[in-house]
Motif scaffolding. Structure first.
Motif, PDB file in Angstrom:
ATOM      1  N   ASP A 132      -0.606  24.812  -4.491  1.00  0.00           N
ATOM      2  CA  ASP A 132       0.014  25.811  -5.438  1.00  0.00           C
ATOM      3  C   ASP A 132      -0.977  26.050  -6.812  1.00  0.00           C
ATOM      4  O   ASP A 132      -0.845  27.239  -7.225  1.00  0.00           O
ATOM      5  N   LEU A 133      -1.810  25.055  -7.033  1.00  0.00           N
ATOM      6  CA  LEU A 133      -2.705  25.049  -8.121  1.00  0.00           C
ATOM      7  C   LEU A 133      -3.697  25.902  -7.722  1.00  0.00           C
ATOM      8  O   LEU A 133      -4.281  26.900  -8.657  1.00  0.00           O
ATOM      9  N   GLU A 134      -4.267  26.011  -6.574  1.00  0.00           N
ATOM     10  CA  GLU A 134      -5.184  27.191  -5.992  1.00  0.00           C
ATOM     11  C   GLU A 134      -4.639  28.235  -6.077  1.00  0.00           C
ATOM     12  O   GLU A 134      -5.567  29.221  -6.599  1.00  0.00           O
ATOM     13  N   SER A 135      -3.332  28.675  -5.633  1.00  0.00           N
ATOM     14  CA  SER A 135      -2.835  30.143  -5.846  1.00  0.00           C
ATOM     15  C   SER A 135      -2.877  30.531  -7.306  1.00  0.00           C
ATOM     16  O   SER A 135      -3.031  31.600  -7.281  1.00  0.00           O
ATOM     17  N   ARG A 136      -2.302  29.432  -8.144  1.00  0.00           N
ATOM     18  CA  ARG A 136      -2.223  29.604  -9.437  1.00  0.00           C
ATOM     19  C   ARG A 136      -3.531  30.093 -10.122  1.00  0.00           C
ATOM     20  O   ARG A 136      -3.720  31.046 -11.032  1.00  0.00           O
ATOM     21  N   LEU A 137      -4.543  29.246  -9.688  1.00  0.00           N
ATOM     22  CA  LEU A 137      -6.029  29.541 -10.254  1.00  0.00           C
ATOM     23  C   LEU A 137      -6.429  31.042  -9.767  1.00  0.00           C
ATOM     24  O   LEU A 137      -7.083  31.679 -10.732  1.00  0.00           O
ATOM     25  N   LYS A 138      -6.225  31.404  -8.687  1.00  0.00           N
ATOM     26  CA  LYS A 138      -6.792  32.698  -8.237  1.00  0.00           C
ATOM     27  C   LYS A 138      -5.969  33.550  -8.869  1.00  0.00           C
ATOM     28  O   LYS A 138      -6.748  34.708  -9.339  1.00  0.00           O
ATOM     29  N   ASN A 139      -4.592  33.684  -9.104  1.00  0.00           N
ATOM     30  CA  ASN A 139      -3.938  34.431 -10.166  1.00  0.00           C
ATOM     31  C   ASN A 139      -4.456  34.760 -11.360  1.00  0.00           C
ATOM     32  O   ASN A 139      -4.773  35.981 -11.864  1.00  0.00           O
TER      33      ASN A 139
ATOM     34  N   SER B 257       0.941  -1.188   0.063  1.00  0.00           N
ATOM     35  CA  SER B 257       0.003   0.009  -0.104  1.00  0.00           C
ATOM     36  C   SER B 257       0.896   1.217  -0.019  1.00  0.00           C
ATOM     37  O   SER B 257       2.135   1.455   0.340  1.00  0.00           O
ATOM     38  N   ALA B 258       0.308   2.574  -0.481  1.00  0.00           N
ATOM     39  CA  ALA B 258       1.265   3.596  -0.383  1.00  0.00           C
ATOM     40  C   ALA B 258       0.038   4.792  -0.454  1.00  0.00           C
ATOM     41  O   ALA B 258      -1.121   4.699  -0.880  1.00  0.00           O
ATOM     42  N   GLY B 259       0.815   5.797   0.127  1.00  0.00           N
ATOM     43  CA  GLY B 259      -0.074   6.974   0.128  1.00  0.00           C
ATOM     44  C   GLY B 259       0.903   8.251  -0.396  1.00  0.00           C
ATOM     45  O   GLY B 259       1.797   8.475   0.078  1.00  0.00           O
ATOM     46  N   ARG B 260       0.306   8.850  -1.256  1.00  0.00           N
ATOM     47  CA  ARG B 260       1.035  10.009  -1.880  1.00  0.00           C
ATOM     48  C   ARG B 260       0.279  11.388  -1.624  1.00  0.00           C
ATOM     49  O   ARG B 260      -0.745  11.772  -1.838  1.00  0.00           O
ATOM     50  N   ASP B 261       1.151  12.228  -0.843  1.00  0.00           N
ATOM     51  CA  ASP B 261       0.517  13.310  -0.262  1.00  0.00           C
ATOM     52  C   ASP B 261       0.735  14.536  -1.558  1.00  0.00           C
ATOM     53  O   ASP B 261       1.743  14.705  -1.909  1.00  0.00           O
ATOM     54  N   VAL B 262      -0.573  14.927  -1.966  1.00  0.00           N
ATOM     55  CA  VAL B 262      -0.441  16.101  -2.932  1.00  0.00           C
ATOM     56  C   VAL B 262      -0.891  17.516  -2.465  1.00  0.00           C
ATOM     57  O   VAL B 262      -1.225  18.114  -3.046  1.00  0.00           O
ATOM     58  N   THR B 263      -1.003  17.689  -1.085  1.00  0.00           N
ATOM     59  CA  THR B 263      -1.285  18.900  -0.508  1.00  0.00           C
ATOM     60  C   THR B 263      -0.725  20.258  -0.891  1.00  0.00           C
ATOM     61  O   THR B 263      -1.223  21.188  -1.398  1.00  0.00           O
ATOM     62  N   GLN B 264       0.867  19.944  -1.078  1.00  0.00           N
ATOM     63  CA  GLN B 264       1.518  21.063  -1.595  1.00  0.00           C
ATOM     64  C   GLN B 264       0.846  21.558  -3.091  1.00  0.00           C
ATOM     65  O   GLN B 264       0.890  22.588  -3.498  1.00  0.00           O
ATOM     66  N   GLU B 265       1.181  20.443  -3.798  1.00  0.00           N
ATOM     67  CA  GLU B 265       0.517  20.676  -5.443  1.00  0.00           C
ATOM     68  C   GLU B 265      -0.843  21.359  -5.329  1.00  0.00           C
ATOM     69  O   GLU B 265      -0.860  21.970  -6.002  1.00  0.00           O
ATOM     70  N   PHE B 266      -1.822  20.828  -4.739  1.00  0.00           N
ATOM     71  CA  PHE B 266      -3.274  21.187  -4.661  1.00  0.00           C
ATOM     72  C   PHE B 266      -3.116  22.605  -4.229  1.00  0.00           C
ATOM     73  O   PHE B 266      -3.723  23.594  -4.493  1.00  0.00           O
TER      74      PHE B 266
ATOM     75  N   ARG C  78      -6.340  19.650 -13.731  1.00  0.00           N
ATOM     76  CA  ARG C  78      -5.655  19.041 -12.952  1.00  0.00           C
ATOM     77  C   ARG C  78      -6.098  18.790 -11.410  1.00  0.00           C
ATOM     78  O   ARG C  78      -6.033  17.979 -10.755  1.00  0.00           O
ATOM     79  N   MET C  79      -6.830  19.936 -11.005  1.00  0.00           N
ATOM     80  CA  MET C  79      -7.268  20.055  -9.541  1.00  0.00           C
ATOM     81  C   MET C  79      -8.582  18.943  -9.486  1.00  0.00           C
ATOM     82  O   MET C  79      -8.482  18.198  -8.593  1.00  0.00           O
ATOM     83  N   ASP C  80      -9.216  18.783 -10.435  1.00  0.00           N
ATOM     84  CA  ASP C  80     -10.338  17.953 -10.476  1.00  0.00           C
ATOM     85  C   ASP C  80      -9.754  16.296 -10.587  1.00  0.00           C
ATOM     86  O   ASP C  80     -10.271  15.652  -9.854  1.00  0.00           O
ATOM     87  N   TYR C  81      -8.635  16.109 -11.200  1.00  0.00           N
ATOM     88  CA  TYR C  81      -8.011  14.922 -11.303  1.00  0.00           C
ATOM     89  C   TYR C  81      -7.466  14.507  -9.898  1.00  0.00           C
ATOM     90  O   TYR C  81      -7.809  13.557  -9.544  1.00  0.00           O
ATOM     91  N   LEU C  82      -6.608  15.458  -9.266  1.00  0.00           N
ATOM     92  CA  LEU C  82      -6.150  15.148  -7.896  1.00  0.00           C
ATOM     93  C   LEU C  82      -7.551  14.986  -6.751  1.00  0.00           C
ATOM     94  O   LEU C  82      -7.240  13.959  -6.013  1.00  0.00           O
ATOM     95  N   ASP C  83      -8.424  15.873  -7.085  1.00  0.00           N
ATOM     96  CA  ASP C  83      -9.532  15.655  -6.031  1.00  0.00           C
ATOM     97  C   ASP C  83     -10.172  14.205  -6.126  1.00  0.00           C
ATOM     98  O   ASP C  83     -10.661  13.646  -5.137  1.00  0.00           O
ATOM     99  N   ASP C  84     -10.198  13.815  -7.440  1.00  0.00           N
ATOM    100  CA  ASP C  84     -10.889  12.491  -7.683  1.00  0.00           C
ATOM    101  C   ASP C  84      -9.976  11.204  -7.171  1.00  0.00           C
ATOM    102  O   ASP C  84     -10.494  10.617  -6.392  1.00  0.00           O
ATOM    103  N   LEU C  85      -8.703  11.438  -7.199  1.00  0.00           N
ATOM    104  CA  LEU C  85      -7.865  10.606  -6.738  1.00  0.00           C
ATOM    105  C   LEU C  85      -7.590  10.435  -5.230  1.00  0.00           C
ATOM    106  O   LEU C  85      -7.706   9.401  -4.595  1.00  0.00           O
ATOM    107  N   VAL C  86      -7.972  11.534  -4.555  1.00  0.00           N
ATOM    108  CA  VAL C  86      -7.954  11.845  -3.086  1.00  0.00           C
ATOM    109  C   VAL C  86      -9.244  11.140  -2.412  1.00  0.00           C
ATOM    110  O   VAL C  86      -9.249  10.717  -1.572  1.00  0.00           O
ATOM    111  N   SER C  87     -10.536  11.651  -3.199  1.00  0.00           N
ATOM    112  CA  SER C  87     -11.611  11.093  -2.728  1.00  0.00           C
ATOM    113  C   SER C  87     -11.930   9.760  -2.979  1.00  0.00           C
ATOM    114  O   SER C  87     -12.480   9.112  -1.829  1.00  0.00           O
TER     115      SER C  87
END
Length: 241
Positions: free
Chosen positions: A106-113, A95-104, A154-163
């Protein structure tokens, strides 16, 4: 809108982690179809789904092995994983767990800009009076909107993998045990056939390799034989005289 859809920036204890697991199971003879049905039910009953499945048959055409990949809501990942382990004998697991908090984040910040830039460019479009200015602003606006769509995708894709966590299960029935006598006979037969083929190939190779020698020997024999016959004829003539 972005904040309401994707949530606020995660803090410690609210990490965005992609969880995946792989399990190999050995199930009882004749239980392959039942196990496949159980895995599909497990996914559906927990609000998940089957993303991929494959089945393989043995030499007699019976389905005895296969794999199923299920997607399970992340809050039910551990309980589903334990349930899968109860379906047979666990041969291997990881089993494995990949933390994508930082990437998410960063994407939110770029989206707002980019969304701020989009608003500015829309205002410029309204104020533009020259056609050339309007076209230039429109090109820049199109580029910004394209970047916004890429980031949201990309955010939707990560959100689906996390959910929805991923559990891949490979399961198979035990291989039939062969008796010692059957195994010995088959093994001996194979050895005998291999020996016969090897001997035949060896004989052919020797014959091919020695052809020049046989030809030379044949020529010598013919010459000697002709010489002996000639001597006998000469001797016979002398005796007649």
């Amino acid at each position: 809108d972005a904040e309401s859809k994707y949530g606020e920036v995660p803090v410690a204890g609210d990490r965005k982690v992609i969880k995946t697991a792989y399990i190999e199971l050995e199930v009882e003879v004749g239980k392959f179809d039942g196990t496949m049905f159980e895995l599909i039910n497990l996914a559906e009953q927990n609000g998940g789904f089957v993303s991929n499945s494959q089945s393989y048959s043995d030499s007699e055409g019976n389905l005895t092995s296969g794999s199923v990949t299920i997607r399970i809501p992340s809050n039910k990942y551990n309980s589903a994983l334990n349930r899968v382990k109860e379906m047979g004998t666990v041969k291997s697991t990881s089993s494995a767990g990949r933390d994508v908090t930082q990437e998410f984040t960063d994407l939110e910040s770029r989206l707002k800009n980019y969304e701020v830039q989009e608003e500015v460019l829309r205002d410029l479009m309204k104020e533009s009076k020259e056609v050339s200015d309007s076209l230039e602003v429109q090109r820049e606006l199109s580029n910004v909107q394209e970047q916004i769509e890429v980031i949201k995708g990309r955010m939707d894709y990560l959100d689906d993998l996390v959910s929805f966590s991923t559990i891949e299960v490979y399961f198979h029935e035990p291989e039939p045990i062969k008796t010692a006598s059957d195994w010995g006979f088959v093994k001996a037969l194979k050895r005998g056939l291999r020996g016969a083929v090897s001997m035949f190939n060896g004989i052919v190779m020797v014959l091919i390799a020695t052809i020049p020698v046989w030809i030379l020997a044949g020529i010598i024999i013919v010459i000697v034989w002709q010489s002996i016959r000639a001597r006998k004829r000469r001797r016979a003539r002398k005796e007649q005289k």
